[in-house]
Design a protein around this motif. Structure first.
Motif, PDB file in Angstrom:
ATOM      1  N   GLY A  96       0.660  -1.268  -0.207  1.00 41.70           N
ATOM      2  CA  GLY A  96       0.313  -0.213   0.250  1.00 41.70           C
ATOM      3  C   GLY A  96       0.877   1.120  -0.189  1.00 41.70           C
ATOM      4  O   GLY A  96       2.294   1.316   0.808  1.00 41.70           O
ATOM      5  N   GLY A  97       0.519   2.468   0.078  1.00 43.73           N
ATOM      6  CA  GLY A  97       0.833   3.764   0.000  1.00 43.73           C
ATOM      7  C   GLY A  97       1.990   3.757   1.718  1.00 43.73           C
ATOM      8  O   GLY A  97       2.849   4.324   1.736  1.00 43.73           O
ATOM      9  N   CYS A  98       0.824   2.979   2.667  1.00 47.95           N
ATOM     10  CA  CYS A  98       1.349   3.190   3.814  1.00 47.95           C
ATOM     11  C   CYS A  98       3.196   2.217   4.022  1.00 47.95           C
ATOM     12  O   CYS A  98       3.631   3.247   4.910  1.00 47.95           O
ATOM     13  N   PHE A 122      -2.348  13.810   5.947  1.00 49.21           N
ATOM     14  CA  PHE A 122      -2.626  12.331   6.355  1.00 49.21           C
ATOM     15  C   PHE A 122      -1.292  11.866   7.497  1.00 49.21           C
ATOM     16  O   PHE A 122       0.075  11.902   8.263  1.00 49.21           O
ATOM     17  N   CYS A 166       0.884  16.115   0.487  1.00 47.33           N
ATOM     18  CA  CYS A 166      -0.422  15.323   0.420  1.00 47.33           C
ATOM     19  C   CYS A 166      -1.288  15.898  -1.212  1.00 47.33           C
ATOM     20  O   CYS A 166      -1.883  17.037  -0.029  1.00 47.33           O
ATOM     21  N   ASN A 170      -5.515  15.111   2.168  1.00 44.17           N
ATOM     22  CA  ASN A 170      -6.249  13.792   3.026  1.00 44.17           C
ATOM     23  C   ASN A 170      -6.261  14.711   4.016  1.00 44.17           C
ATOM     24  O   ASN A 170      -5.046  14.413   5.059  1.00 44.17           O
ATOM     25  N   ASP A 197       2.713  12.725  -1.720  1.00 45.50           N
ATOM     26  CA  ASP A 197       1.344  11.235  -2.184  1.00 45.50           C
ATOM     27  C   ASP A 197       0.262  11.952  -2.953  1.00 45.50           C
ATOM     28  O   ASP A 197      -0.129  12.784  -2.815  1.00 45.50           O
ATOM     29  N   TYR A 200      -4.691   9.483  -4.278  1.00 41.49           N
ATOM     30  CA  TYR A 200      -6.086  10.003  -5.191  1.00 41.49           C
ATOM     31  C   TYR A 200      -6.262  10.734  -6.085  1.00 41.49           C
ATOM     32  O   TYR A 200      -7.315  11.511  -6.303  1.00 41.49           O
ATOM     33  N   THR A 227      -1.910   4.819  -4.994  1.00 35.01           N
ATOM     34  CA  THR A 227      -1.825   3.330  -4.422  1.00 35.01           C
ATOM     35  C   THR A 227      -3.102   2.148  -5.470  1.00 35.01           C
ATOM     36  O   THR A 227      -3.866   3.138  -5.633  1.00 35.01           O
ATOM     37  N   SER A 229      -5.818   0.963  -3.383  1.00 33.49           N
ATOM     38  CA  SER A 229      -6.341   1.227  -3.206  1.00 33.49           C
ATOM     39  C   SER A 229      -7.187   1.988  -2.755  1.00 33.49           C
ATOM     40  O   SER A 229      -8.664   1.950  -2.593  1.00 33.49           O
ATOM     41  N   LYS A 230      -7.762   2.583  -3.455  1.00 35.97           N
ATOM     42  CA  LYS A 230      -8.572   3.998  -3.900  1.00 35.97           C
ATOM     43  C   LYS A 230      -9.406   4.246  -5.441  1.00 35.97           C
ATOM     44  O   LYS A 230     -10.598   3.348  -5.794  1.00 35.97           O
ATOM     45  N   ARG A 238      -3.131  -4.465  -0.511  1.00 35.08           N
ATOM     46  CA  ARG A 238      -2.040  -3.654  -0.390  1.00 35.08           C
ATOM     47  C   ARG A 238      -0.816  -3.920  -1.158  1.00 35.08           C
ATOM     48  O   ARG A 238      -0.145  -4.056  -1.165  1.00 35.08           O
TER      49      ARG A 238
HETATM   50  C1  PLP Z   1      -3.054  10.148   1.701  1.00 32.32           C
HETATM   51  C2  PLP Z   1      -3.352   9.478   1.363  1.00 32.32           C
HETATM   52  N1  PLP Z   1      -1.428   8.710   1.102  1.00 32.32           N
HETATM   53  C3  PLP Z   1      -1.834   6.633   1.165  1.00 32.32           C
HETATM   54  C4  PLP Z   1      -2.573   5.571   1.692  1.00 32.32           C
HETATM   55  C5  PLP Z   1      -2.433   4.965   2.055  1.00 32.32           C
HETATM   56  O1  PLP Z   1      -3.269   3.996   1.640  1.00 32.32           O
HETATM   57  P1  PLP Z   1      -2.657   2.831   1.008  1.00 32.32           P
HETATM   58  O2  PLP Z   1      -2.013   2.167   2.169  1.00 32.32           O
HETATM   59  O3  PLP Z   1      -4.159   1.493   1.513  1.00 32.32           O
HETATM   60  O4  PLP Z   1      -2.362   2.330  -0.120  1.00 32.32           O
HETATM   61  C6  PLP Z   1      -3.692   6.682   2.252  1.00 32.32           C
HETATM   62  C7  PLP Z   1      -4.809   6.089   2.979  1.00 32.32           C
HETATM   63  O5  PLP Z   1      -5.924   6.521   3.078  1.00 32.32           O
HETATM   64  C8  PLP Z   1      -4.179   8.598   2.062  1.00 32.32           C
HETATM   65  O6  PLP Z   1      -5.129   8.792   2.634  1.00 32.32           O
END
Ligand code: PLP
Length: 372
Positions: A96-98, A122, A166, A170, A197, A200, A227, A229-230, A238
């Motif tokens: 994931g981005g995390c 974030f 970001c 977020n 980042d 989105y 990512t 994820s979105k 992930r």
């Molecule tokens: C700004 C931002 N960056 C990264 C992520 C990481 O997301 P993920 O780890 O699911 O890719 C999120 C998740 O909500 C986010 O809001």
């Protein structure tokens, strides 16, 4: 201090324990509800690409075999899509981005280093910095919840190691002026790594919101995070990816976990990349939902900050935590722990339900006004 605390690195001792958000199950149980709408985590309510599901089911039959250790096939595919050469050596895959945010902290932040980000933003950036003994320098957003890029530049010191931008941000949903961001990135000193980042950005429909990927060159220490994820609706799988120059890549590729993405995940995201229909449907649905929620909430007298994401950040004039608690009683979970309320955009049916529930709660008059 316990014995384990004494054994633990200082950066880890100092981080607060993670407090998970409320789950649909816990809210259902607490209020005796049959159905709950969880719009608190910016998940894609349009589901997952059917092509990705098919590929994941197929890959599950080969789960006994280790995956591609360095995710090379996916890195090459992403590199090609974004205009890099086909070596894959401008792309890092992460959990994931995390995952890349944590890796950047681990690789670059040492005791006393400063990391600049806006406030609010974030949380993971601050976490990655503090875990490694770094100091978080927060630059507040403006009243309109926009980036103060001059403030960010002014916050740079000799100790600054990293800047996180970001975009869109977020939890505010707002986007940075792209030309101003490009100008800032170009003048950031070489002792700093700039991380943009763009988790989105694929959901933004305004052509003025531009990616910083084209800015990646050998002489800019720039990393752009994306990512699956979105837009792709694969938060549960992930997989994140980031672009950077080859020198930064060599360092991060060396440091990252081997087999960072599993066989099922890799098959799923590669199939998702080819499912244009799903991507178009999500983009269209989110854009319509964003317009609808903005219009409805504005008509109720709430201030809605211009969103370029799959969530809405809105000042209801009410206490946000109390509002979130009241909404939960009617089966709607949103985020109530920021200055204003953050609501994930759902399908049109869900968005209509959101407005109905909000109106019902407001009509009861139980939520106190905010003091701002
Ligand atoms: C700004 C931002 N960056 C990264 C992520 C990481 O997301 P993920 O780890 O699911 O890719 C999120 C998740 O909500 C986010 O809001």
């Amino acid at each position: 201090m316990s014995d384990i605390d004494k054994l633990t690195k200082k950066g880890i001792q100092n981080i607060p324990a993670y407090i998970p958000g409320r789950t649909s199950e816990s809210v259902k149980e607490k209020y005796g509800l049959d159905k709950v709408l969880k719009l608190a985590s910016n998940e894609n309510q349009y589901g997952v690409s059917p092509k990705a599901v098919e590929a994941m089911v197929q890959a599950a039959t080969e789960a006994n075999i280790y995956p591609d250790p360095f995710c090379l096939q996916l890195r090459k595919k992403l590199g090609k899509k974004f205009g890099f050469d086909e070596s894959g050596d401008n792309v890092i895959i992460s959990q994931g981005g995390c995952g890349i945010i944590a890796l950047l902290g681990e690789v670059f932040i040492t005791e006393g280093d400063e990391m600049i980000c806006c406030d609010p933003t974030f949380d993971a950036y601050a976490g990655a910095c503090r875990r490694n003994g770094g100091i978080v320098v927060k630059v507040p957003v403006t009243k309109e919840q926009l980036y103060d890029l001059d403030g960010i530049f002014a916050a740079i010191t000799e100790k600054t190691k990293m800047i996180f931008i970001c975009n869109p941000n977020n939890p505010t949903g707002t986007a940075v002026d792209s030309s101003a961001l490009m100008a800032l990135i170009k003048k950031i000193p070489k002792h700093i790594i700039t991380v943009v980042d763009e988790a989105y950005i694929e959901l933004a429909t305004d052509p003025a919101v531009r990616s910083m990927v084209p800015l990646i060159t050998e002489d800019l220490n720039l990393i752009v995070i994306r990512t699956f994820s979105k837009l792709y609706g694969m938060a549960g799988v992930r997989v994140g990816y980031s672009f950077m120059n080859k020198e930064l890549h060599a360092t991060l590729q060396k440091a990252t976990t081997v087999f960072v993405a599993g066989r099922i995940a890799l098959a799923g995201v590669m199939a998702a990349m080819d499912d244009e229909e799903f991507v178009l449907q999500t983009r269209k649905g989110i854009s319509q939902g964003r317009n609808y929620l903005t219009k409805e909430l504005t008509a109720m007298g709430w201030k809605v900050f211009e969103s370029h994401t799959n969530f809405i950040y809105t000042d209801s004039g009410l206490q946000t935590a109390a509002l979130a608690n009241e909404l939960e009683k009617y089966g709607l979970i949103i985020r109530g722990n920021f200055k204003y309320s953050r609501i994930t955009i759902g399908t049109m049916e869900q968005n209509k339900e959101v407005i109905e529930i909000i109106k019902k709660v407001i009509s009861k008059g139980n939520v106190p006004k905010s003091e701002q």
